[in-house]
Scaffold this motif. Structure first.
Motif, short mmCIF file in Angstrom:
data_model
loop_
_atom_site.label_atom_id
_atom_site.label_comp_id
_atom_site.label_asym_id
_atom_site.label_seq_id
_atom_site.Cartn_x
_atom_site.Cartn_y
_atom_site.Cartn_z
N LEU A 97 79.83 28.22 60.80
CA LEU A 97 79.94 29.56 61.37
C LEU A 97 79.46 29.66 62.82
O LEU A 97 80.17 30.25 63.66
N PRO A 98 78.30 29.13 63.19
CA PRO A 98 77.89 29.26 64.60
C PRO A 98 78.89 28.64 65.57
O PRO A 98 79.11 29.17 66.68
N PHE A 99 79.51 27.55 65.17
CA PHE A 99 80.45 26.86 66.05
C PHE A 99 81.78 27.61 66.15
O PHE A 99 82.38 27.71 67.22
N THR A 100 82.26 28.16 65.01
CA THR A 100 83.51 28.90 65.06
C THR A 100 83.35 30.20 65.84
O THR A 100 84.28 30.64 66.53
N LEU A 101 82.18 30.83 65.75
CA LEU A 101 81.94 32.07 66.50
C LEU A 101 81.90 31.80 68.00
O LEU A 101 82.33 32.64 68.81
N ALA A 102 81.41 30.62 68.40
CA ALA A 102 81.30 30.30 69.83
C ALA A 102 82.62 29.81 70.42
O ALA A 102 82.84 29.94 71.64
N LEU A 103 83.50 29.26 69.58
CA LEU A 103 84.72 28.63 70.09
C LEU A 103 85.59 29.53 70.97
O LEU A 103 86.05 29.09 72.05
N PRO A 104 85.86 30.78 70.61
CA PRO A 104 86.76 31.60 71.44
C PRO A 104 86.22 31.89 72.83
O PRO A 104 86.99 32.34 73.70
N TYR A 105 84.94 31.65 73.07
CA TYR A 105 84.33 32.02 74.35
C TYR A 105 83.90 30.80 75.16
O TYR A 105 83.25 30.94 76.19
N ALA A 106 84.25 29.61 74.68
CA ALA A 106 83.83 28.37 75.35
C ALA A 106 84.86 27.94 76.39
O ALA A 106 86.04 28.33 76.33
N GLY A 107 84.40 27.14 77.37
CA GLY A 107 85.32 26.53 78.32
C GLY A 107 86.05 25.36 77.69
O GLY A 107 85.90 25.09 76.49
N LEU A 108 86.81 24.62 78.49
CA LEU A 108 87.64 23.55 77.95
C LEU A 108 86.78 22.44 77.33
O LEU A 108 87.04 22.02 76.19
N VAL A 109 85.76 21.97 78.06
CA VAL A 109 84.90 20.91 77.52
C VAL A 109 84.13 21.42 76.31
O VAL A 109 83.99 20.72 75.30
N VAL A 126 93.62 35.69 67.31
CA VAL A 126 93.63 34.90 66.08
C VAL A 126 92.33 34.14 65.93
O VAL A 126 91.69 34.15 64.86
N TYR A 127 91.88 33.48 67.00
CA TYR A 127 90.67 32.67 66.91
C TYR A 127 89.41 33.53 66.87
O TYR A 127 88.40 33.11 66.29
N GLN A 128 89.46 34.71 67.44
CA GLN A 128 88.31 35.61 67.35
C GLN A 128 88.12 36.11 65.92
O GLN A 128 86.99 36.23 65.44
N VAL A 129 89.22 36.39 65.23
CA VAL A 129 89.14 36.88 63.85
C VAL A 129 88.80 35.75 62.89
O VAL A 129 87.92 35.88 62.03
N CYS A 130 89.49 34.61 63.04
CA CYS A 130 89.26 33.49 62.13
C CYS A 130 87.84 32.93 62.26
O CYS A 130 87.36 32.26 61.34
N ALA A 131 87.18 33.20 63.37
CA ALA A 131 85.83 32.70 63.57
C ALA A 131 84.87 33.17 62.49
O ALA A 131 83.85 32.51 62.21
N PHE A 132 85.17 34.29 61.83
CA PHE A 132 84.27 34.84 60.82
C PHE A 132 84.55 34.29 59.42
O PHE A 132 83.79 34.57 58.48
N LEU A 133 85.63 33.55 59.24
CA LEU A 133 85.99 33.06 57.91
C LEU A 133 84.89 32.20 57.26
O LEU A 133 84.66 32.32 56.06
N PRO A 134 84.20 31.32 58.01
CA PRO A 134 83.16 30.52 57.35
C PRO A 134 82.02 31.34 56.76
O PRO A 134 81.25 30.82 55.94
N ALA A 135 81.89 32.61 57.15
CA ALA A 135 80.85 33.45 56.56
C ALA A 135 81.05 33.61 55.06
O ALA A 135 80.10 33.92 54.32
#
Length: 430
Positions: free
Chosen positions: A327-339, A405-414
């Motif tokens: 969950l912490p990683f999926t929540l951060a993914l939509p707001y991360a840079g390329l690296v 899509v990625y902002q919403v799916c980020a909560f699925l691991p909850a």
């Protein structure tokens, strides 16, 4: 006669105790008609069987993933619209998803040691049909045959992996499943290297892969045949665990919901990750494909380590960690840079993919008299949820954008919080 696996004294006591004091250890009594019970097999041959199963799984999933990789070729050659492309996916998913639990239920009652080779025969024919198909209906039949081969392969191969586990059930499932992960990652690469430059007829070359897999699986059938238990005592299996049928069914539902969260999120990555990277970071198609391959490779590593961790610490805890822990990683993914996106995708793949071996073995332990049906049900759900997820997320992306899509799916691991409702599996001595 009641068969138990005894502790070897080599660090596996938590797995092999005849009377289980900790959770998730399978020592369910198995009744064998007649006087002879199946004896423990040497580790060497069993490991060779696990390796052969993993290779076969890799070959099977290469051909599965090839279907999706050749869509652009089929679309261009036959002027197919997206609805017709979707029907090809439906033909594959229908046979591979819905038939798996039925095949597993049948082989629970009537074990067929050479059904693995037979199933790969359907895939062999499907690949040949794909290479020569010039009519849309034949393409649908070819997709259905490949799906049928997959439906026969997965539940019985999972059972054979358990037979070759030596008591390390999670480890065996990991070895078996990691082959499929690598196969799924290799399929698009091989399509780009072989089918794209050579054309549709080059698909026939992949029938050679199916033929090689048939030979391997036939040899596995020879190993497996004398190890088949003629009859599993359903009553003894139920009495071995301290759970009512109602609690078993509830636990299975919880596992299915957890599997939904995992498979639906992974569908968002496997189906749209390249498009997301191109849209957000303006990278080339080749760069996006490399990023996708890195994610799939990390998922394969996660699958490999998930089973042994379940053997060591308990499958319930691995399920909890692998889904909720992402969950912490999926929540951060939509707001991360390329690296940052690359690093987060690696962590997500490692963590969330480790759930599958633990889920499969946990479900098998809930219904020890239905190994094939349970394996087929859960493998079939992965296919079905993945297909439905791709369609739903594509619709959402068309309406609200790929970023949404990625902002919403980020909560699925909850949804992993539901793992708290999974019971502790304790067994009574038989």
């Amino acid at each position: 006669m009641i068969c138990r696996v005894r502790s070897s004294g080599h660090g596996l006591s938590d797995v092999n105790k005849p009377i289980i004091l900790s959770e998730d250890v399978n020592a369910v009594p198995i009744v064998v008609e007649g006087e002879a019970a199946v004896k423990a097999q040497p580790a060497g041959p069993a490991m060779m069987v696990l390796g052969a199963l993993s290779v076969s799984h890799c070959l099977n999933d290469i051909m599965q993933s090839l279907i999706f990789a050749i869509y652009p070729i089929l679309k261009e050659n036959y002027a197919l619209d997206f609805t017709q492309i979707g029907l090809i996916t439906l033909a594959f998913m229908f046979t591979s998803s819905l038939l798996q639990p039925l095949v597993g239920l049948y082989t629970d009652r009537n074990p067929k040691p050479f059904s693995l080779a037979l199933g790969m025969g359907f895939t062999f024919i499907g690949m040949l049909l794909f290479s020569v198909a010039h009519v849309y209906g034949v393409i649908l039949i070819a997709a259905g045959l490949v799906g049928m081969g997959s439906a026969i392969f997965h539940p019985e191969a999972s059972r054979v992996a358990r037979a070759a586990s030596g008591g390390r059930f999670g480890f065996a499932q990991s070895v078996f499943q990691v082959g499929g992960n690598f196969g799924s990652a290799l399929g698009p690469v091989l399509a780009a290297l072989i089918v794209v430059p050579l054309g549709q007829g080059a698909i026939s070359l992949f029938s050679l892969i199916a033929a090689a897999a048939m030979f391997i699986l036939w040899r596995i059938g020879i190993w497996y045949k004398p190890r088949i238990m003629p009859r599993v005592a359903k009553k003894a299996a139920r009495e071995a665990i301290h759970l009512s049928s109602r609690r078993v069914n509830f636990a299975l539902v919880v596992l299915m919901v957890l599997l939904f969260s995992k498979a639906f999120y992974l569908s968002s990555i496997s189906s749209y990750y390249t498009l997301y990277l191109i849209h957000k970071f303006d990278v080339s198609t080749q760069t996006a494909q490399i990023y996708l391959f890195v994610f799939l490779a990390s998922s394969a590593v996660g699958t490999f380590i998930g089973g042994p961790l379940g053997d060591r610490f308990g499958r319930k805890y691995v399920i909890w960690f692998s889904i909720l822990g992402a969950l912490p990683f999926t929540l951060a993914l939509p707001y991360a840079g390329l690296v940052g996106t690359l690093m987060l995708s690696i962590l997500i793949g490692l963590v969330i993919a480790s759930a599958m071996p633990a889920i499969i073995v946990y479900a098998q332990e809930l219904m020890p008299h239905r190994f094939g049906m349970v394996s087929g049900l859960f493998f079939g759900l992965v296919f079905g949820i993945g297909g439905i997820g791709a369609a739903v997320l594509g619709y959402v992306a068309d309406r609200a954008g790929i970023d949404f899509v990625y902002q919403v799916c980020a909560f699925l691991p909850a949804i992993g919080l539901l793992a708290v409702f999974l019971p502790r599996l304790k067994y009574r001595a038989a």
